[in-house]
Design an enzyme around this catalytic site. Sequence first.
Site, mmCIF file in Angstrom:
data_model
loop_
_atom_site.group_PDB
_atom_site.id
_atom_site.type_symbol
_atom_site.label_atom_id
_atom_site.label_comp_id
_atom_site.label_asym_id
_atom_site.label_seq_id
_atom_site.Cartn_x
_atom_site.Cartn_y
_atom_site.Cartn_z
ATOM 1 N N GLY A 189 1.007 -1.228 0.023
ATOM 2 C CA GLY A 189 -0.115 0.024 0.146
ATOM 3 C C GLY A 189 0.851 1.178 -0.106
ATOM 4 N N THR A 192 4.051 1.240 2.223
ATOM 5 C CA THR A 192 5.132 0.238 1.540
ATOM 6 C C THR A 192 5.608 0.808 0.278
ATOM 7 O OG1 THR A 192 3.844 -1.637 2.240
ATOM 8 C CG2 THR A 192 5.401 -1.942 0.254
ATOM 9 N N ASP A 220 -8.357 -1.015 1.113
ATOM 10 C CA ASP A 220 -9.129 0.159 1.384
ATOM 11 C C ASP A 220 -9.523 0.986 0.200
ATOM 12 O OD1 ASP A 220 -9.513 -0.681 3.968
ATOM 13 O OD2 ASP A 220 -7.881 0.760 4.609
ATOM 14 N N MET A 263 -13.469 -2.761 6.536
ATOM 15 C CA MET A 263 -12.268 -2.207 6.515
ATOM 16 C C MET A 263 -12.633 -0.561 5.970
ATOM 17 S SD MET A 263 -10.704 -5.680 5.322
ATOM 18 C CE MET A 263 -12.184 -5.757 4.648
ATOM 19 N N TYR A 372 -11.357 -9.670 9.050
ATOM 20 C CA TYR A 372 -10.200 -10.885 8.736
ATOM 21 C C TYR A 372 -10.587 -11.932 7.899
ATOM 22 C CZ TYR A 372 -7.486 -8.257 12.195
ATOM 23 O OH TYR A 372 -7.018 -7.158 12.888
ATOM 24 N N ILE A 374 -12.370 -11.363 5.178
ATOM 25 C CA ILE A 374 -12.648 -10.916 3.972
ATOM 26 C C ILE A 374 -11.151 -10.620 3.359
ATOM 27 C CG2 ILE A 374 -12.790 -8.534 2.543
ATOM 28 C CD1 ILE A 374 -15.329 -8.175 4.457
#
Length: 479
Positions: A189, A192, A220, A263, A372, A374
Amino acid sequence: MGSQSNFQMKVVPGEFGYLLQDVPHFSDYISGLQTYPNPLRSNPAYSVVKQYFVDMDDSVPEKIVVHNDTPRGVHFRRAGPRQQVYFASDDVLACIVTCGGLCPGLNTVIREIVHSLDYMYGVTKVLGIEGGYRGFYSKNTINLTPKLCNDIHKRGGTIIGSSRGGHDTTKIVDSIQDRGINQVYIIGGDGTLRGANVIYEEIRKRGLKVAVAGIPKTIDNDILVIDRSFGFDTAVEEAQRAINAAHVEADSAENGIGMVKLMGRYSGFIAMHATLASRDVDCCLIPESPFYLEGKGGLFEYIEKKLKENGHMVIVVAEGAGQELLATKNEEDASGNKLLQDVGLWIAQRIKEHFAKQAKMPVTLKYIDPTYMIRAIPSNASDNVYCTLLAQSAVHGAMAGYTGFTSGLVNGRHTYIPFNRIIEKQNKVVITDRMWARLLSSTNQPSFLGPNCASISSAGQLGTDDKVTGLLGCLSSKP
């Protein structure tokens, strides 16, 4: 690990206000490089495709809705294979690393990078860096082959492991240099990718011929510029199961309330799209849209109204919604993300307490947190196709000598986007946009904004402090 880049973005101007926000290339800092004919020229799978190689002048516009006097605006380099490549196949030693939280599609991306390098370019040496960034200097690697990766797309998670934090630029680049790695594929993401940008800059300072390519991963959907991130479609689809269960529970009880937490730490895209897809949701709460509980126009009043009308209701709340109403924690995880309070449980408890005081309207509330579940599932068909194209685009770009870029979909076309554009800020729901208006018309929920809340009507583009300030002003003026 800062987000400020030490190298300015390459901007190539053109006629009529055209601007190409270009990605770095080896030729920008290394001279006299040898090039090779692209192996795809002799690949039977592509020999029949006309104009398979991308023209060097091809670009994709960032904005496609324009007026007749609008400048051509920002463009990105179109992704795809080039006529010439900057690596001989036998000389390539590639590596793949996954960082951050899990997301549907990680294994699919890993598989397709390995398969694309092998089947398209004849590259057989690919390392998996185990356990995120720290795996570079912990000497943890796994040899990735097409045979090993053949069925991994059917499994959730990542076969090479992932972690937050562990970014040490000097150690990572030393490891890359010592191992002789010359292609680095980083899946993660915005945090990162900020780390990937720092790695690219250190590699460039050292004058190394090492391509650093990113594949944007965030469940997200909060990465800037791109249409969507992989795994997002799967997450929205899987969220339907939780919403359906909440609706069944609510509909089966007197004054039943089904609440689902999804989320969305800073961005409410999953909650918004899952709500629109479901049509069973009566209220959607996201981080970008402040709300309050008590008083006229508040959440409690709306719940009471819906229960009187329908006898039940379903609420979807993103994990980052309403954090300004809770006692804040000044703590961060290893990735630098602020640790959030469990807003779903808090709101559920407040709803129970509020209606317990009203003897005439006892409620039955069922709370579901599928977060979690998902994250851990394999990607669906749509995301599998998307992951394949993202991975192939990244491989084509690295082989063509591009570096410091992510592959991403912009207006339906695959592009190369420079790291320093991707990491500028997070993508958020704009609550003055049509999509949020469509949601409000679907749920028929109030905006929860009082008459003095114009200052936060574009809260989707404001920081947390701005939202809190605006919300306090809004709450102080509510009837």
